[in-house]
Design an enzyme around this catalytic site. Structure first.
Site, PDB file in Angstrom:
ATOM      1  CD  GLU A 122      -2.563  -0.741   2.810  1.00 14.33           C
ATOM      2  OE1 GLU A 122      -3.380  -1.605   3.113  1.00 14.33           O
ATOM      3  OE2 GLU A 122      -2.184   0.151   3.587  1.00 14.33           O
TER       4      GLU A 122
ATOM      5  CB  CYS B 277      -0.339  36.076  10.603  1.00  9.56           C
ATOM      6  SG  CYS B 277      -0.561  37.338   9.366  1.00  9.56           S
TER       7      CYS B 277
HETATM    8  C1  LIG Z   1      -2.704   2.161   6.343  1.00 13.74           C
HETATM    9  C2  LIG Z   1      -1.803   2.965   5.476  1.00 13.74           C
HETATM   10  N1  LIG Z   1      -1.289   2.403   4.382  1.00 13.74           N
HETATM   11  C3  LIG Z   1      -0.465   3.085   3.567  1.00 13.74           C
HETATM   12  C4  LIG Z   1      -0.101   4.389   3.837  1.00 13.74           C
HETATM   13  C5  LIG Z   1       0.857   5.089   2.916  1.00 13.74           C
HETATM   14  O1  LIG Z   1       2.009   5.490   3.548  1.00 13.74           O
HETATM   15  P1  LIG Z   1       3.185   6.134   2.687  1.00 13.74           P
HETATM   16  O2  LIG Z   1       2.596   7.272   1.950  1.00 13.74           O
HETATM   17  O3  LIG Z   1       4.198   6.560   3.669  1.00 13.74           O
HETATM   18  O4  LIG Z   1       3.670   5.058   1.769  1.00 13.74           O
HETATM   19  C6  LIG Z   1      -0.606   5.006   4.980  1.00 13.74           C
HETATM   20  C7  LIG Z   1      -0.202   6.385   5.298  1.00 13.74           C
HETATM   21  O5  LIG Z   1      -0.318   6.903   6.350  1.00 13.74           O
HETATM   22  C8  LIG Z   1      -1.487   4.288   5.816  1.00 13.74           C
HETATM   23  O6  LIG Z   1      -1.992   4.838   6.925  1.00 13.74           O
END
Ligand SMILES: Cc1ncc(COP(=O)(O)O)c(C=O)c1O
Length: 399
Positions: free
Chosen positions: A256, A329
């Site tokens: 992911e 600001c």
């Molecule tokens: C559950 C989950 N998967 C994937 C990501 C992606 O993380 P990154 O953009 O650091 O790859 C996040 C980001 O916070 C996340 O919370």
């Protein structure tokens, strides 16, 4: 003065768009402006697909949810991880459903369960109490909190013992049983330990914690190794460790990434408004915390270069070190510290690199500032992929 904002330790990397094209975009669309290089997006996808082989890739769209970005990634075979009703709606809008969709989040609303269920998404379960809330017969992953201290800013760490995410390893087997008893199909486990992780050993440790669960879970269909890779991460090394953990379960690997897919493709263009000296030398620019929140929120360091000016020659003594400050600001409205720049003049164009992730996505209309436009470079021309907000856009919902 925070030393952590110094760009000295970073290698500048703006998104390989010719200076003339950047000037053209700034002239046509105004500044501050987010620009993206399509070739860099494609290259990042290709690197991930090459490193992770058969793993299924879900883009964490929180990093940059622009519809044009989503369409491009979806066309390249990437699915989406969504964490809000709005993100699910974006995914649906670009045609993603079923296997292309993960619905995640520590506090999902009824709207998210309903929309995810309607679209046939897989849900990432974050706590035991979700079992009765899920749509009947849901496919689910269980998010594991491995209780690890990791190499990133505290606000970006999501797998620490005191973090709100996931369930403890001990809670996993009874939760899998409860989900099955409630008629759902647990596909496997999920782990995501944070964002912008610097040390690859953190991933090894996290995947190792999952693999330790194998005797208690039996074989599983899926292991989702999350994202969080730093931009200079050793992807083949992380992939090797992730696949090893997946194989321990006889599982297919899912990942992911957010930042890794989009950060390098994006640059924030801003113009110099003027300079001033207090206890520091400030270069004042027309972008600030409202356009790029990361330096203020996470002490993030972004490379800054002057577009089309002669390469900075610090040895020649023509260069000063400037703190790049925005128009808000707020004392924290500083985008970078100690930036080497050749005598900034009003109107000079500066490029703030590695801004494609959590840049436009986190921009705000605080101070009734209009969120910036976004433009995509295809190698020969620009497409405006988000127009700049107007003040009327900002107050349109108000009486
Ligand atoms: C559950 C989950 N998967 C994937 C990501 C992606 O993380 P990154 O953009 O650091 O790859 C996040 C980001 O916070 C996340 O919370």
């Amino acid at each position: 003065m925070s030393a952590s904002l110094s760009p000295a330790a970073r290698t500048p990397s703006v998104a390989r768009i010719p200076a003339a094209a950047l000037h053209d975009a700034a002239g046509r669309f105004g500044t501050p402006l987010y620009v993206y290089n399509a070739a860099e997006l494609d290259a990042a996808v290709a690197r991930v697909q090459a490193a992770f082989g058969d793993a299924r890739v879900y883009y964490a769209m929180k990093a940059n949810p622009n519809l044009s970005v989503l369409r491009r990634l979806f066309a390249a075979g990437v699915g989406f991880e969504c964490v809000s009703p709005g993100e699910i709606a974006r995914a649906e809008h670009v045609g993603a459903a079923g296997d292309a969709l993960l619905v995640n989040g520590p506090a999902k609303s009824d709207a998210e369960y309903a929309a995810g269920g309607r679209l046939g998404a897989t849900f990432i379960v974050d706590r035991a109490g979700e079992a009765p809330l899920l749509p009947p017969g849901s496919r689910v992953l269980v998010r594991v909190n491995p209780a690890l201290a990791v190499s990133t800013h505290d606000h970006l760490a999501t797998g620490a013992a005191n973090s709100k995410f996931g369930v403890t390893p001990e809670q996993v087997p009874p939760l899998l049983d409860a989900l099955r008893a409630a008629g759902h199909t647990p596909l496997g486990l999920h782990v995501h330990i944070g964002s912008a992780i610097r040390d690859a050993h953190d991933f090894t440790a996290a995947f190792g914690r999952l693999a330790e669960l194998r005797p208690h879970t039996g074989p599983l269909a899926v292991l989702d190794a999350g994202g969080g890779w730093g931009l200079d991460a050793d992807l083949p090394g992380i992939a090797r460790e992730a696949w090893a953990a997946a194989h321990a379960f006889g599982a297919q690997l899912w990942v992911e990434p957010g930042r890794y897919l989009v950060a390098r493709a994006g640059t924030l263009l801003t113009r110099v408004v003027g300079t001033k000296r207090t206890g520091r030398d400030f270069c004042l620019v027309d972008a600030g915390m409202t356009e790029l929140m990361r330096p203020m929120l996470y002490g993030a360091v972004h490379p800054v270069t002057a577009v089309g000016k002669a390469a900075v020659d610090e040895a020649a003594g023509e260069v000063g070190l400037w703190d790049l400050a925005g128009p808000a600001c707020e004392s924290g409205d500083v985008l970078a510290r100690d930036v080497p720049l050749p005598a900034p003049q009003r109107g000079d164009l500066l490029a703030i690199g590695e801004a494609g992730a959590y840049g436009a996505a986190m921009s705000s209309s605080y101070l009734t500032r209009s969120r910036p436009a976004e433009a995509l470079w295809d190698g020969s021309d620009w497409t405006l992929i988000r127009r700049r907000e107007t003040p009327q856009d900002v107050w349109a919902m108000e009486l």
